[in-house]
Design a protein around this motif. Structure first.
Motif, PDB file in Angstrom:
ATOM      1  N   ALA A  17       0.874  -1.176   0.000  1.00 27.68           N
ATOM      2  CA  ALA A  17       0.000   0.000   0.000  1.00 27.68           C
ATOM      3  C   ALA A  17       0.911   1.225   0.000  1.00 27.68           C
ATOM      4  N   ILE A  18       0.845   2.000  -1.062  1.00 28.27           N
ATOM      5  CA  ILE A  18       1.772   3.113  -1.176  1.00 28.27           C
ATOM      6  C   ILE A  18       1.030   4.410  -1.498  1.00 28.27           C
ATOM      7  N   VAL A  19       1.748   5.487  -1.328  1.00 30.41           N
ATOM      8  CA  VAL A  19       1.195   6.808  -1.612  1.00 30.41           C
ATOM      9  C   VAL A  19       1.925   7.360  -2.827  1.00 30.41           C
ATOM     10  N   ALA A  20       1.162   7.847  -3.797  1.00 32.43           N
ATOM     11  CA  ALA A  20       1.771   8.378  -5.019  1.00 32.43           C
ATOM     12  C   ALA A  20       1.349   9.833  -5.206  1.00 32.43           C
ATOM     13  N   PRO A  21       2.275  10.685  -5.625  1.00 35.82           N
ATOM     14  CA  PRO A  21       1.917  12.079  -5.873  1.00 35.82           C
ATOM     15  C   PRO A  21       1.211  12.224  -7.221  1.00 35.82           C
ATOM     16  N   THR A  22       0.300  13.179  -7.294  1.00 39.94           N
ATOM     17  CA  THR A  22      -0.365  13.429  -8.575  1.00 39.94           C
ATOM     18  C   THR A  22       0.159  14.707  -9.230  1.00 39.94           C
ATOM     19  N   ASP A  23       1.086  15.361  -8.579  1.00 38.50           N
ATOM     20  CA  ASP A  23       1.560  16.657  -9.090  1.00 38.50           C
ATOM     21  C   ASP A  23       2.984  16.580  -9.622  1.00 38.50           C
ATOM     22  N   MET A  24       3.472  15.377  -9.892  1.00 46.44           N
ATOM     23  CA  MET A  24       4.845  15.246 -10.381  1.00 46.44           C
ATOM     24  C   MET A  24       4.900  14.593 -11.750  1.00 46.44           C
ATOM     25  N   ALA A  25       3.767  14.528 -12.425  1.00 45.36           N
ATOM     26  CA  ALA A  25       3.695  13.949 -13.773  1.00 45.36           C
ATOM     27  C   ALA A  25       4.297  12.550 -13.810  1.00 45.36           C
ATOM     28  N   MET A  26       4.027  11.775 -12.766  1.00 44.70           N
ATOM     29  CA  MET A  26       4.558  10.409 -12.719  1.00 44.70           C
ATOM     30  C   MET A  26       3.539   9.440 -13.297  1.00 44.70           C
ATOM     31  N   ASN A  27       4.063   8.396 -13.932  1.00 43.02           N
ATOM     32  CA  ASN A  27       3.181   7.321 -14.343  1.00 43.02           C
ATOM     33  C   ASN A  27       3.394   6.123 -13.413  1.00 43.02           C
ATOM     34  N   LEU A  28       2.567   5.110 -13.594  1.00 37.91           N
ATOM     35  CA  LEU A  28       2.599   3.966 -12.680  1.00 37.91           C
ATOM     36  C   LEU A  28       3.947   3.247 -12.709  1.00 37.91           C
ATOM     37  N   MET A  29       4.528   3.127 -13.880  1.00 37.53           N
ATOM     38  CA  MET A  29       5.848   2.486 -13.977  1.00 37.53           C
ATOM     39  C   MET A  29       6.868   3.249 -13.139  1.00 37.53           C
ATOM     40  N   GLU A  30       6.830   4.564 -13.202  1.00 37.72           N
ATOM     41  CA  GLU A  30       7.796   5.367 -12.435  1.00 37.72           C
ATOM     42  C   GLU A  30       7.545   5.258 -10.934  1.00 37.72           C
ATOM     43  N   VAL A  31       6.287   5.112 -10.556  1.00 33.12           N
ATOM     44  CA  VAL A  31       5.970   4.920  -9.137  1.00 33.12           C
ATOM     45  C   VAL A  31       6.559   3.590  -8.651  1.00 33.12           C
ATOM     46  N   VAL A  32       6.367   2.549  -9.450  1.00 32.90           N
ATOM     47  CA  VAL A  32       6.915   1.230  -9.086  1.00 32.90           C
ATOM     48  C   VAL A  32       8.432   1.318  -8.935  1.00 32.90           C
ATOM     49  N   ARG A  33       9.062   2.014  -9.850  1.00 35.07           N
ATOM     50  CA  ARG A  33      10.524   2.171  -9.778  1.00 35.07           C
ATOM     51  C   ARG A  33      10.934   2.984  -8.554  1.00 35.07           C
ATOM     52  N   SER A  34      10.205   4.032  -8.275  1.00 37.34           N
ATOM     53  CA  SER A  34      10.616   4.892  -7.164  1.00 37.34           C
ATOM     54  C   SER A  34      10.489   4.173  -5.823  1.00 37.34           C
ATOM     55  N   TYR A  35       9.564   3.243  -5.736  1.00 37.78           N
ATOM     56  CA  TYR A  35       9.431   2.457  -4.503  1.00 37.78           C
ATOM     57  C   TYR A  35      10.244   1.160  -4.574  1.00 37.78           C
ATOM     58  N   GLU A  36      10.942   0.953  -5.663  1.00 34.93           N
ATOM     59  CA  GLU A  36      11.783  -0.236  -5.862  1.00 34.93           C
ATOM     60  C   GLU A  36      10.983  -1.522  -5.645  1.00 34.93           C
ATOM     61  N   LEU A  37       9.814  -1.579  -6.289  1.00 34.68           N
ATOM     62  CA  LEU A  37       8.954  -2.757  -6.153  1.00 34.68           C
ATOM     63  C   LEU A  37       9.273  -3.807  -7.208  1.00 34.68           C
ATOM     64  N   ALA A  38      10.167  -3.508  -8.123  1.00 34.58           N
ATOM     65  CA  ALA A  38      10.631  -4.491  -9.105  1.00 34.58           C
ATOM     66  C   ALA A  38      12.124  -4.258  -9.281  1.00 34.58           C
ATOM     67  N   ALA A  39      12.854  -5.331  -9.536  1.00 31.33           N
ATOM     68  CA  ALA A  39      14.309  -5.229  -9.632  1.00 31.33           C
ATOM     69  C   ALA A  39      14.709  -4.268 -10.756  1.00 31.33           C
ATOM     70  N   GLU A  40      15.750  -3.510 -10.475  1.00 30.49           N
ATOM     71  CA  GLU A  40      16.301  -2.582 -11.457  1.00 30.49           C
ATOM     72  C   GLU A  40      16.559  -3.326 -12.782  1.00 30.49           C
ATOM     73  N   GLY A  41      16.165  -2.717 -13.864  1.00 30.29           N
ATOM     74  CA  GLY A  41      16.413  -3.332 -15.169  1.00 30.29           C
ATOM     75  C   GLY A  41      15.315  -4.268 -15.625  1.00 30.29           C
ATOM     76  N   THR A  42      14.308  -4.485 -14.761  1.00 23.99           N
ATOM     77  CA  THR A  42      13.225  -5.385 -15.159  1.00 23.99           C
ATOM     78  C   THR A  42      11.920  -4.637 -15.396  1.00 23.99           C
ATOM     79  N   ILE A  43      11.941  -3.344 -15.213  1.00 21.54           N
ATOM     80  CA  ILE A  43      10.733  -2.558 -15.451  1.00 21.54           C
ATOM     81  C   ILE A  43      11.128  -1.183 -15.974  1.00 21.54           C
ATOM     82  N   GLY A  44      10.369  -0.714 -16.939  1.00 23.22           N
ATOM     83  CA  GLY A  44      10.674   0.608 -17.493  1.00 23.22           C
ATOM     84  C   GLY A  44      11.839   0.572 -18.462  1.00 23.22           C
ATOM     85  N   VAL A  45      12.053  -0.556 -19.085  1.00 24.34           N
ATOM     86  CA  VAL A  45      13.230  -0.754 -19.942  1.00 24.34           C
ATOM     87  C   VAL A  45      13.294   0.260 -21.087  1.00 24.34           C
ATOM     88  N   CYS A  46      12.140   0.576 -21.662  1.00 22.24           N
ATOM     89  CA  CYS A  46      12.140   1.506 -22.809  1.00 22.24           C
ATOM     90  C   CYS A  46      11.986   2.960 -22.365  1.00 22.24           C
TER      91      CYS A  46
END
Ligand code: FES
Length: 109
Positions: A17-46
């Motif tokens: 359960a996480i909190v995401a900002p709506t004022d930083m133009a973030m998408n869901l992939m970036e939220v997952v990365r910022s919370y390190e919920l998936a190993a580096e290099g396995t998400i957001g590759v492109c």
């Protein structure tokens, strides 16, 4: 400024359960990365261009999501593990209407 609460189930089946900002133009992939919920290099590759499907997730809640684009649809048509509720996380911007969103990350490939 408004934060939203979302639940993200990682690839090990653990729900965060996480909190995401709506004022930083973030998408869901970036939220997952910022919370390190998936190993580096396995998400957001492109980098969020709808060209890799590493950010694929399954949408579990009944939220009104942004319209799927032709690029996203084409990428999902080629991706693995695609389900009816698959979306590309990088195409889902964090906005206040997504408060309470629940998603699960698709398996790594
Ligand atoms: S990060 Fe590549 S498709 Fe989303």
């Amino acid at each position: 400024m408004q934060d939203i609460k979302i639940k993200i189930t990682d690839r090990n089946g653990v729900t965060h359960a996480i909190v995401a900002p709506t004022d930083m133009a973030m998408n869901l992939m970036e939220v997952v990365r910022s919370y390190e919920l998936a190993a580096e290099g396995t998400i957001g590759v492109c980098g969020g261009m709808a060209m890799c499907a590493s950010c694929q997730c399954y949408v579990k809640s009944n939220h009104q999501l942004p319209q799927i684009t032709d690029d996203e649809e084409a990428m999902l048509a080629e991706a693995f593990y695609v389900e009816e509720n698959s979306r590309l996380g990088c195409q889902i911007q964090m906005t206040s209407v997504l408060n309470g969103l629940e998603v699960e990350l698709a398996p790594e490939y």
